[in-house]
Motif scaffolding. Structure first.
Motif, PDB file in Angstrom:
ATOM      1  N   GLN A   1     -94.032   3.693  -8.702  1.00  0.00           N
ATOM      2  CA  GLN A   1     -94.762   3.595  -7.446  1.00  0.00           C
ATOM      3  C   GLN A   1     -95.696   2.388  -7.466  1.00  0.00           C
ATOM      4  O   GLN A   1     -95.884   1.722  -6.443  1.00  0.00           O
ATOM      5  CB  GLN A   1     -95.547   4.884  -7.195  1.00  0.00           C
ATOM      6  N   ARG A   2     -96.261   2.080  -8.622  1.00  0.00           N
ATOM      7  CA  ARG A   2     -97.110   0.883  -8.732  1.00  0.00           C
ATOM      8  C   ARG A   2     -96.288  -0.385  -8.495  1.00  0.00           C
ATOM      9  O   ARG A   2     -96.774  -1.338  -7.889  1.00  0.00           O
ATOM     10  CB  ARG A   2     -97.754   0.822 -10.117  1.00  0.00           C
ATOM     11  N   VAL A   3     -95.055  -0.407  -8.985  1.00  0.00           N
ATOM     12  CA  VAL A   3     -94.192  -1.572  -8.754  1.00  0.00           C
ATOM     13  C   VAL A   3     -93.930  -1.737  -7.255  1.00  0.00           C
ATOM     14  O   VAL A   3     -93.987  -2.843  -6.714  1.00  0.00           O
ATOM     15  CB  VAL A   3     -92.861  -1.440  -9.526  1.00  0.00           C
ATOM     16  N   ALA A   4     -93.640  -0.617  -6.585  1.00  0.00           N
ATOM     17  CA  ALA A   4     -93.427  -0.679  -5.139  1.00  0.00           C
ATOM     18  C   ALA A   4     -94.684  -1.179  -4.434  1.00  0.00           C
ATOM     19  O   ALA A   4     -94.606  -1.969  -3.478  1.00  0.00           O
ATOM     20  CB  ALA A   4     -93.037   0.704  -4.618  1.00  0.00           C
ATOM     21  N   MET A   5     -95.849  -0.750  -4.907  1.00  0.00           N
ATOM     22  CA  MET A   5     -97.111  -1.237  -4.349  1.00  0.00           C
ATOM     23  C   MET A   5     -97.257  -2.732  -4.618  1.00  0.00           C
ATOM     24  O   MET A   5     -97.695  -3.500  -3.748  1.00  0.00           O
ATOM     25  CB  MET A   5     -98.293  -0.494  -4.978  1.00  0.00           C
ATOM     26  N   GLY A   6     -96.898  -3.158  -5.832  1.00  0.00           N
ATOM     27  CA  GLY A   6     -97.012  -4.574  -6.179  1.00  0.00           C
ATOM     28  C   GLY A   6     -96.157  -5.446  -5.292  1.00  0.00           C
ATOM     29  O   GLY A   6     -96.576  -6.536  -4.871  1.00  0.00           O
ATOM     30  N   ARG A   7     -94.955  -4.972  -4.986  1.00  0.00           N
ATOM     31  CA  ARG A   7     -94.069  -5.729  -4.111  1.00  0.00           C
ATOM     32  C   ARG A   7     -94.691  -5.913  -2.723  1.00  0.00           C
ATOM     33  O   ARG A   7     -94.501  -6.934  -2.067  1.00  0.00           O
ATOM     34  CB  ARG A   7     -92.732  -4.991  -4.003  1.00  0.00           C
ATOM     35  N   ALA A   8     -95.444  -4.903  -2.274  1.00  0.00           N
ATOM     36  CA  ALA A   8     -96.124  -5.015  -0.978  1.00  0.00           C
ATOM     37  C   ALA A   8     -97.343  -5.939  -1.068  1.00  0.00           C
ATOM     38  O   ALA A   8     -97.569  -6.775  -0.195  1.00  0.00           O
ATOM     39  CB  ALA A   8     -96.549  -3.628  -0.497  1.00  0.00           C
ATOM     40  N   ILE A   9     -98.096  -5.827  -2.162  1.00  0.00           N
ATOM     41  CA  ILE A   9     -99.333  -6.608  -2.314  1.00  0.00           C
ATOM     42  C   ILE A   9     -99.059  -8.104  -2.311  1.00  0.00           C
ATOM     43  O   ILE A   9     -99.772  -8.887  -1.669  1.00  0.00           O
ATOM     44  CB  ILE A   9    -100.066  -6.188  -3.607  1.00  0.00           C
TER      45      ILE A   9
ATOM     46  N   VAL B   1     -94.255   0.546   2.120  1.00  0.00           N
ATOM     47  CA  VAL B   1     -94.040   1.262   0.862  1.00  0.00           C
ATOM     48  C   VAL B   1     -93.434   2.616   1.211  1.00  0.00           C
ATOM     49  O   VAL B   1     -94.020   3.386   1.976  1.00  0.00           O
ATOM     50  CB  VAL B   1     -95.355   1.457   0.084  1.00  0.00           C
ATOM     51  N   PHE B   2     -92.244   2.903   0.649  1.00  0.00           N
ATOM     52  CA  PHE B   2     -91.522   4.125   0.972  1.00  0.00           C
ATOM     53  C   PHE B   2     -91.731   5.180  -0.111  1.00  0.00           C
ATOM     54  O   PHE B   2     -92.134   4.871  -1.236  1.00  0.00           O
ATOM     55  CB  PHE B   2     -90.014   3.844   1.085  1.00  0.00           C
ATOM     56  N   GLN B   3     -91.405   6.441   0.226  1.00  0.00           N
ATOM     57  CA  GLN B   3     -91.536   7.506  -0.763  1.00  0.00           C
ATOM     58  C   GLN B   3     -90.480   7.385  -1.857  1.00  0.00           C
ATOM     59  O   GLN B   3     -90.652   7.883  -2.963  1.00  0.00           O
ATOM     60  CB  GLN B   3     -91.449   8.878  -0.092  1.00  0.00           C
ATOM     61  N   SER B   4     -89.368   6.713  -1.569  1.00  0.00           N
ATOM     62  CA  SER B   4     -88.277   6.614  -2.541  1.00  0.00           C
ATOM     63  C   SER B   4     -88.415   5.415  -3.486  1.00  0.00           C
ATOM     64  O   SER B   4     -87.521   5.158  -4.272  1.00  0.00           O
ATOM     65  CB  SER B   4     -86.948   6.498  -1.790  1.00  0.00           C
ATOM     66  N   TYR B   5     -89.527   4.667  -3.379  1.00  0.00           N
ATOM     67  CA  TYR B   5     -89.791   3.458  -4.176  1.00  0.00           C
ATOM     68  C   TYR B   5     -88.895   2.290  -3.769  1.00  0.00           C
ATOM     69  O   TYR B   5     -89.364   1.180  -3.629  1.00  0.00           O
ATOM     70  CB  TYR B   5     -89.641   3.679  -5.691  1.00  0.00           C
ATOM     71  N   ALA B   6     -87.568   2.553  -3.588  1.00  0.00           N
ATOM     72  CA  ALA B   6     -86.616   1.524  -3.152  1.00  0.00           C
ATOM     73  C   ALA B   6     -86.634   0.301  -4.057  1.00  0.00           C
ATOM     74  O   ALA B   6     -86.640  -0.839  -3.602  1.00  0.00           O
ATOM     75  CB  ALA B   6     -86.911   1.116  -1.700  1.00  0.00           C
ATOM     76  N   LEU B   7     -86.650   0.533  -5.370  1.00  0.00           N
ATOM     77  CA  LEU B   7     -86.612  -0.570  -6.338  1.00  0.00           C
ATOM     78  C   LEU B   7     -85.160  -0.925  -6.668  1.00  0.00           C
ATOM     79  O   LEU B   7     -84.265  -0.080  -6.605  1.00  0.00           O
ATOM     80  CB  LEU B   7     -87.345  -0.174  -7.621  1.00  0.00           C
TER      81      LEU B   7
END
Length: 402
Positions: A141-149, A81-87
């Motif tokens: 940021q939650r979306v970026a977390m979801g992609r990792a989860i 998970v990056f600081q830039s979200y990278a979505l």
């Protein structure tokens, strides 16, 4: 889930710069480990070596039982998970979360199950059809977390994921991430420059400086028993006050001479720092945390021989407390550790010299009770809780304990 281990790991760039040097650290299975330190200390480089985004120059990195030095990033079973979200801006929340699973050609039903479960856990169910531009920073940021989860990896790697959020949202999100990691139980390495973030989130915190590991311990241990002056000065907000003092024995008690003033240290200091006895007649760095300094009018139980006087230069009333900045006629510590800590916060003017006599003065910060009525320009009487005092060797910077 898996443990992650660094064994004598180094990153050396072609010009000879050692961004990380001889790093040995074991992150236990399911542990939340935070890497913290000033900018340029090597914490992000260490994380990127685990991820496979930086080549390892020396040593071994293990994920579980597997040495991953030469394993491609895509095959390391980690999620970052990056600081830039990278979505992806053109994809919906659903498709952003599902992206990695589709690349792995997971069954459609399994993708849907994992995406919806992650959305439920993260409170994103009503946003699945939206695009990132329609979301707030915290939601992205939650979306970026979801992609990792949804990857269900062996470990999560997080590189300053909250640095783009405003202060209030950061507080909220760090509680969410810590709670989520606890519920999922997945090994997590979290990099941050913010030591408050580190203290509130990590099971253990690893403090780095100039590519080297300084100390790794649970947050409270770092706070109460820093191994050296750098860790003591870096951990804590507001930062620890660091003053040069001479230790003497008077009337059977140890005292610290701070410029023209004297503070009796008391038997409780020797209980936790018995080796301080061997520093009688020598100079040390005395560390006093702001919460161990109180308006003497609000601390009648503190004896007068544990008071110091200074001139109040700034009063910051915060409702629950008053942060008092006062000038003390005593020398600030001027070691390289202290200078580096000052540079990190953009405060290199750590010394002021009084023009009439050249005497060094230190600006000291105390956290006074909300009933304090001190005013800017006042000569104030400050009570010192000596039970919380720290002491460091002036030459080596090491903490003085046993």
């Amino acid at each position: 889930m898996a443990e992650v281990a660094f064994q004598g790991v180094a990153k050396v760039y072609p010009d000879g710069t050692r961004a990380v040097d001889k790093l040995s650290l074991e992150i236990e299975d399911g542990e939340f480990m935070v890497l913290v330190g000033p900018s340029g200390c090597g914490k992000t480089t260490a994380l990127r070596m685990v991820a496979g985004l930086e080549q390892i120059s020396e040593g071994v990195v293990r994920i579980g039982e597997r040495v991953v030095n030469n394993v491609p990033a895509r095959d390391r079973d980690i999620a970052m998970v990056f600081q830039s979200y990278a979505l992806y801006p053109h994809l919906t929340v659903y498709d952003n979360i599902a992206f990695g699973l589709r690349l792995r050609k997971e069954p459609k039903e399994e993708i849907d199950r994992r995406v919806r479960e992650a959305a439920r856990v993260l409170g994103l169910e009503e946003f699945l059809d939206r695009k990132p531009r329609a979301l707030s920073g915290g939601q992205r940021q939650r979306v970026a977390m979801g992609r990792a989860i949804v990857r269900e990896p062996a470990a999560y790697l997080m590189d300053e994921p909250l640095s783009n959020l405003d202060a209030k949202l950061r507080v909220h999100m760090r509680a969410e991430i810590a709670g989520l990691q606890h519920d999922l139980g997945v090994t997590t390495i979290y990099v941050t420059h913010d030591q408050v973030e580190a203290m509130t989130m990590g099971d253990r915190v690893a403090v780095m400086r100039k590519g080297e590991l300084q100390q790794v311990a649970p947050p409270q241990e770092l706070y109460e028993r820093p191994v050296n002056l750098f860790v003591g000065g870096f951990i804590g907000s507001p930062a620890m006050n660091l003053l040069e003092a001479t230790v003497e024995r008077r009337n059977g008690s140890l005292v610290a001479l701070l410029g023209s003033q004297t503070v009796t240290l008391g038997s409780e200091v020797l209980t936790t720092r018995p080796r301080l006895e061997s520093y009688v007649g020598k100079r040390v760095v005395l560390g006093i945390r702001p919460e161990n300094l109180e308006d003497a009018a609000l601390a009648p139980e503190v004896a007068a021989d544990r008071h110091i006087k200074g001139v109040l230069v700034l009063r910051e009333p915060l409702g629950s407390e008053v942060v008092a900045h006062f000038e003390l006629d005593a020398p600030p510590a001027l070691t390289e550790d202290v200078r580096e800590l000052a540079r990190d916060v953009g405060n290199e003017g750590v010394v002021e010299a009084a023009p009439e006599d050249g005497a060094a003065k230190a600006t000291v910060v105390g956290r006074f009770g909300p009933r304090s009525r001190v005013k800017n320009g006042d000569v104030i009487d400050v009570a010192v809780d000596t039970s919380g005092i720290h002491a460091f060797d002036l030459e080596t910077g090491l903490g003085i304990y046993e």
